[in-house]
Design an enzyme around this catalytic site. Structure first.
Site, PDB file in Angstrom:
ATOM      1  N   LYS A 106      25.312  -2.369   5.388  1.00 42.49           N
ATOM      2  CA  LYS A 106      24.573  -3.473   5.056  1.00 42.49           C
ATOM      3  C   LYS A 106      23.202  -3.211   5.318  1.00 42.49           C
ATOM      4  O   LYS A 106      22.005  -4.027   4.930  1.00 42.49           O
ATOM      5  CB  LYS A 106      25.005  -4.639   5.987  1.00 42.49           C
ATOM      6  CG  LYS A 106      25.248  -4.467   7.502  1.00 42.49           C
ATOM      7  CD  LYS A 106      25.823  -5.558   8.030  1.00 42.49           C
ATOM      8  CE  LYS A 106      26.178  -5.172   9.390  1.00 42.49           C
ATOM      9  NZ  LYS A 106      27.310  -4.257   9.830  1.00 42.49           N
ATOM     10  N   GLU A 130      30.573  -4.681  -1.782  1.00 38.82           N
ATOM     11  CA  GLU A 130      31.326  -5.786  -1.298  1.00 38.82           C
ATOM     12  C   GLU A 130      31.628  -5.822   0.382  1.00 38.82           C
ATOM     13  O   GLU A 130      31.468  -6.854   1.057  1.00 38.82           O
ATOM     14  CB  GLU A 130      32.743  -5.836  -1.950  1.00 38.82           C
ATOM     15  CG  GLU A 130      33.601  -7.124  -1.466  1.00 38.82           C
ATOM     16  CD  GLU A 130      32.887  -8.420  -1.833  1.00 38.82           C
ATOM     17  OE1 GLU A 130      33.124  -8.785  -3.279  1.00 38.82           O
ATOM     18  OE2 GLU A 130      32.611  -9.205  -1.220  1.00 38.82           O
ATOM     19  N   VAL A 133      29.115  -7.336   3.376  1.00 34.80           N
ATOM     20  CA  VAL A 133      28.875  -8.923   3.804  1.00 34.80           C
ATOM     21  C   VAL A 133      30.429  -9.417   4.178  1.00 34.80           C
ATOM     22  O   VAL A 133      31.071  -9.182   3.076  1.00 34.80           O
ATOM     23  CB  VAL A 133      28.157  -9.381   2.808  1.00 34.80           C
ATOM     24  CG1 VAL A 133      28.046 -10.980   3.286  1.00 34.80           C
ATOM     25  CG2 VAL A 133      26.789  -9.160   2.536  1.00 34.80           C
ATOM     26  N   ILE A 137      36.254 -10.485   3.257  1.00 29.21           N
ATOM     27  CA  ILE A 137      36.122 -11.588   2.199  1.00 29.21           C
ATOM     28  C   ILE A 137      35.325 -11.073   1.003  1.00 29.21           C
ATOM     29  O   ILE A 137      34.264 -10.609   1.111  1.00 29.21           O
ATOM     30  CB  ILE A 137      35.220 -12.751   2.890  1.00 29.21           C
ATOM     31  CG1 ILE A 137      35.672 -13.000   4.465  1.00 29.21           C
ATOM     32  CG2 ILE A 137      35.152 -14.065   1.945  1.00 29.21           C
ATOM     33  CD1 ILE A 137      34.838 -13.936   5.032  1.00 29.21           C
ATOM     34  N   GLY A 188      36.512  -6.048  22.574  1.00 27.18           N
ATOM     35  CA  GLY A 188      35.926  -5.124  21.282  1.00 27.18           C
ATOM     36  C   GLY A 188      35.230  -5.708  20.234  1.00 27.18           C
ATOM     37  O   GLY A 188      34.932  -5.386  19.290  1.00 27.18           O
ATOM     38  N   GLU A 191      29.706  -4.925  20.818  1.00 24.48           N
ATOM     39  CA  GLU A 191      29.153  -3.395  21.248  1.00 24.48           C
ATOM     40  C   GLU A 191      28.594  -3.802  22.735  1.00 24.48           C
ATOM     41  O   GLU A 191      28.136  -4.535  22.984  1.00 24.48           O
ATOM     42  CB  GLU A 191      28.547  -2.986  20.106  1.00 24.48           C
ATOM     43  CG  GLU A 191      29.066  -2.945  18.539  1.00 24.48           C
ATOM     44  CD  GLU A 191      28.498  -2.316  17.697  1.00 24.48           C
ATOM     45  OE1 GLU A 191      27.700  -1.085  18.033  1.00 24.48           O
ATOM     46  OE2 GLU A 191      28.332  -2.732  16.749  1.00 24.48           O
ATOM     47  N   LYS A 206      22.779  -9.432   6.292  1.00 22.79           N
ATOM     48  CA  LYS A 206      23.705  -9.900   5.237  1.00 22.79           C
ATOM     49  C   LYS A 206      23.080 -11.046   4.446  1.00 22.79           C
ATOM     50  O   LYS A 206      23.399 -11.193   3.164  1.00 22.79           O
ATOM     51  CB  LYS A 206      25.066 -10.585   5.973  1.00 22.79           C
ATOM     52  CG  LYS A 206      25.741  -9.231   6.644  1.00 22.79           C
ATOM     53  CD  LYS A 206      26.690  -9.811   7.752  1.00 22.79           C
ATOM     54  CE  LYS A 206      27.587  -8.545   8.253  1.00 22.79           C
ATOM     55  NZ  LYS A 206      28.147  -8.947   9.632  1.00 22.79           N
ATOM     56  N   GLY A 303      36.414  -5.181  11.036  1.00 21.07           N
ATOM     57  CA  GLY A 303      37.673  -4.358  11.343  1.00 21.07           C
ATOM     58  C   GLY A 303      37.779  -3.584  10.312  1.00 21.07           C
ATOM     59  O   GLY A 303      37.378  -3.474   9.167  1.00 21.07           O
TER      60      GLY A 303
END
Lengths: 443, 443
Positions: A106, A130, A133, A137, A188, A191, A206, A303
């Site tokens: 990003k 994709e 962002v 999703i 987690g 950061e 984003k 993730g």
């Protein structure tokens, strides 16, 4: 392209490992859909000897980018190395070598997306992002394909999972910002250096990408107004709650008549708004289309596997395009040029918390000030403070221009009765009990 | 195809008019995206003289289907006439005449979708039907494109706006079913004959389509277990609320190891579930993918312009395919064959409301019955009733098989202390205060 498509992977961190796993576990399904196999042929890493939590043959690993970028057998580059400079160079080189690129980067897209898309098109290459962002999703597809028939007027999103996790903990459990951040780090979700998240920069990147796609215009990162959450006090969340609002870090992009407004800021959102129910590390993007009305896309914003899913979906699109011989058209839409809205053109409702001297006529002075500026209130709450000579006043305005509100703030500073302007935030929507016209001051 | 694509419209009702308006208002944008204009050339109507709320030249209207279906200049047929028999025939004729078809007809797709898709493929025609499920929400694309890389394990949806409106009114305002239905009818959210909506048939059709796409298998409408909302009593919604659940009409489709389960039934949904926040006439579809986890797509489930948006999005896809010369591939995925799960294989949590004789040992008999079947409870509530000799008992079970629960019901009927089984519903998820393991009986 034969019966096999070969992928070159730049980076084998959390997302890269997820991609390796997903391509392996979905291989049968991929063959079914694409009528060819998909194979990761070569992986650029920084350290050949690092322990990996994914099965990968040592001979596939390399520290030399040319092994990946110049291999004539590699059709598609997947860039998940992060960072900007190297990723930018490698992406350009990939296009020049006629390789398609899929990325989750990003930062790179927000800064150089428009230019890189043009380069891709020149070389008849695809460039899809994709995963950049809202992780898993499929929001960019939702905007470019699903809503292709509509004019998008507004995009609002919770596009940073770290800050949404922190705000959920503050709202639901009354944790302070510091305690919630600590917990997010332990789990987690944040950061060790959370700056880019909590200062809103990650969300701003984003929103620049979303605004660019939704309105077919260039949105520079510098054009995004950014405010983070690190100065948020629990008091403001609690007052919001009393009035029927939930504090969220909202990215917003609007476009009307060639004028855009893109921002990331803590916002008191009506509990009736679908975004108010988005909790913990989840992301959601709300899209307002002229014809379709309100739609919302919800899911995991980060993730390993969710992000890998978005990457592999893009890969499937690229490979289908290869089979059809139609690469290089991933951004066909013509761009319009847009200017930024001025603060006179920007409008909103605003929440304001001030400390005033608890003396006769204090509130009257304040209300006269707003009245002279033609700003009216939908909520007023005054409470005496423990320091006996002060009172705390909460105001929520009706719709007004940002310029007018900023003017009011300036004049408030000059009022003798105002001891301190504690905080102010944007307010979005009408709280549930205001909807039916039953607006009431809290007693 | 030249510089113009000609559309034939079957039907000019609410959705047909919306399509005419959208194609007109988005014409400039369509030309930009497709490099050709899009024109409605001919419209099949039942009555030439009916007043229309859309601008259409009288000469475009016809009552003769062959004027549309056999016009060699027409490239794409948009079928928005509804009904099954005629729509089925016209769609077949369109494919035979090498015309692509876009439809919003869920009844037709649910019954004959698989066969019509095959016919389309034989004739190298496209057949798209995004508008048939959840109106303006691009959910079919979300499933087929966006999540193409993932294995979908479960789809849950609020896919009928009428019933969701009624349930929202019952939940939020304590209206009875009859009063809420009346209001929905007055506001145009329910038809004068609401049978297909309130009995769950409309939702069942959509779930058959969703299940078919999500799992690449055939789902016959007769395989969907359907229960509607017309017998719902406020008491059950209120008990649900006390425990942290919201009553929704939930369509659910699951597939595992070649076994499917598709149902539409009133369900007590944990308030923490994203679907619980979907209010009024809105729709939402929640998708659980193995890799991506939870995603949800939210938006308007019906309405002229939202549905038209989905149709025009499909049109854009068809026209892009025409330009690329790749029509006929809209359903490339191979189908797997699946069998229905038996009631032994189906599991869930269940809510149960019974009236028992208020006598010593009554509850003990009931709890022994469940205990013998190895069914345990997460919630128990017993309240004396106004009829002095009766008590009302609410039970929510932990996960158990449907077969076991049905067995328990049968045995309960035979118990002397049980005066009446008032109601039972499926329960989905854990209520907010149960999540941390703090399950408690309500006192």
């Amino acid at each position: 392209m034969g019966n096999k498509v070969s992928i070159g992977l730049l980076g084998l961190g959390v997302v890269g490992s997820g991609i390796m796993k997903l391509i392996e576990s979905q291989q049968k399904e991929l063959v079914h859909q694409l009528d060819c196999s998909v194979e990761v042929k070569s992986v650029l890493v920084r350290d050949l000897d690092k322990a990996r939590n994914v099965n990968v043959q040592q001979t596939f690993l390399t520290t030399d980018p040319t092994d990946v970028l110049e291999d004539p057998e590699i059709d598609v580059i997947v860039e998940v190395m992060g960072g900007i400079e190297e990723a930018y160079q490698y992406t350009l080189e990939a296009f020049k070598a006629k390789k398609h690129v899929v990325t989750a980067n990003k930062d790179l897209i927000a800064l150089h997306g428009t230019e890189l898309e043009e380069t891709a098109r020149e070389h008849k290459c695809d460039y899809y992002y994709e995963a950049s962002v809202a992780g898993g999703i499929p929001i960019l597809r939702g905007i470019t394909d699903g809503l292709a028939a509509d004019k998008i007027e507004k995009v609002m999103g919770i596009v940073n999972g770290t800050t949404n996790y922190i705000l959920t903990k503050m709202t639901n459990e009354g944790m302070t910002y510091e305690a919630a951040l600590k917990e997010a780090q332990d789990l987690g979700f944040a950061e060790s250096d959370p700056t880019a998240d909590v200062e809103g920069l990650d969300a701003a990147r984003k929103m620049a990408i979303l605004g660019r796609l939704a309105f077919s215009t260039d949105v520079a990162l510098s054009e995004v107004e950014v405010n983070g959450i690190k100065d948020l006090e629990l008091a403001d969340l609690e007052y919001g709650e009393k009035f029927g609002y939930t504090m969220k870090l909202i990215g917003s992009a609007e476009c009307e008549d060639g004028q855009i407004e893109v921002s990331v800021q803590p916002t008191l959102l009506s509990n009736d708004h679908p975004l108010a129910a988005v909790k913990n590390e989840y992301n959601a993007v709300y899209v307002y289309g002229k014809a379709v009305g309100e739609t919302m896309f919800y899911g995991p914003g980060a993730g390993s596997l969710p992000t890998a899913t978005a990457i592999v979906s893009d890969l499937i699109t690229v490979i289908k395009n290869m089979r059809l011989g139609v690469n290089g058209n991933s951004s066909l839409k013509p761009r319009i040029s847009a200017t930024l809205r001025s603060s006179e053109q920007r409008s909103g409702q605003f929440y304001l918390r001030i400390h005033v001297k608890d003396q006769i006529g204090a509130f009257s002075e304040i209300s006269t000030l707003f009245n002279d500026l033609h700003v009216s209130f939908k909520r007023i709450l005054q409470t005496p403070m423990k320091q006996q000579d002060l009172a705390e006043i909460i105001l929520i305005t009706h719709q007004t221009s940002l310029a007018t509100f900023e003017n009011a703030l300036k004049q408030l500073y000059d009022l003798d009765v105002v001891q301190q302007i504690k905080s102010y935030y944007k307010v979005e929507g009408d709280a549930p009990d205001e909807v039916a016209g039953t607006t009431k001051a809290l007693s």
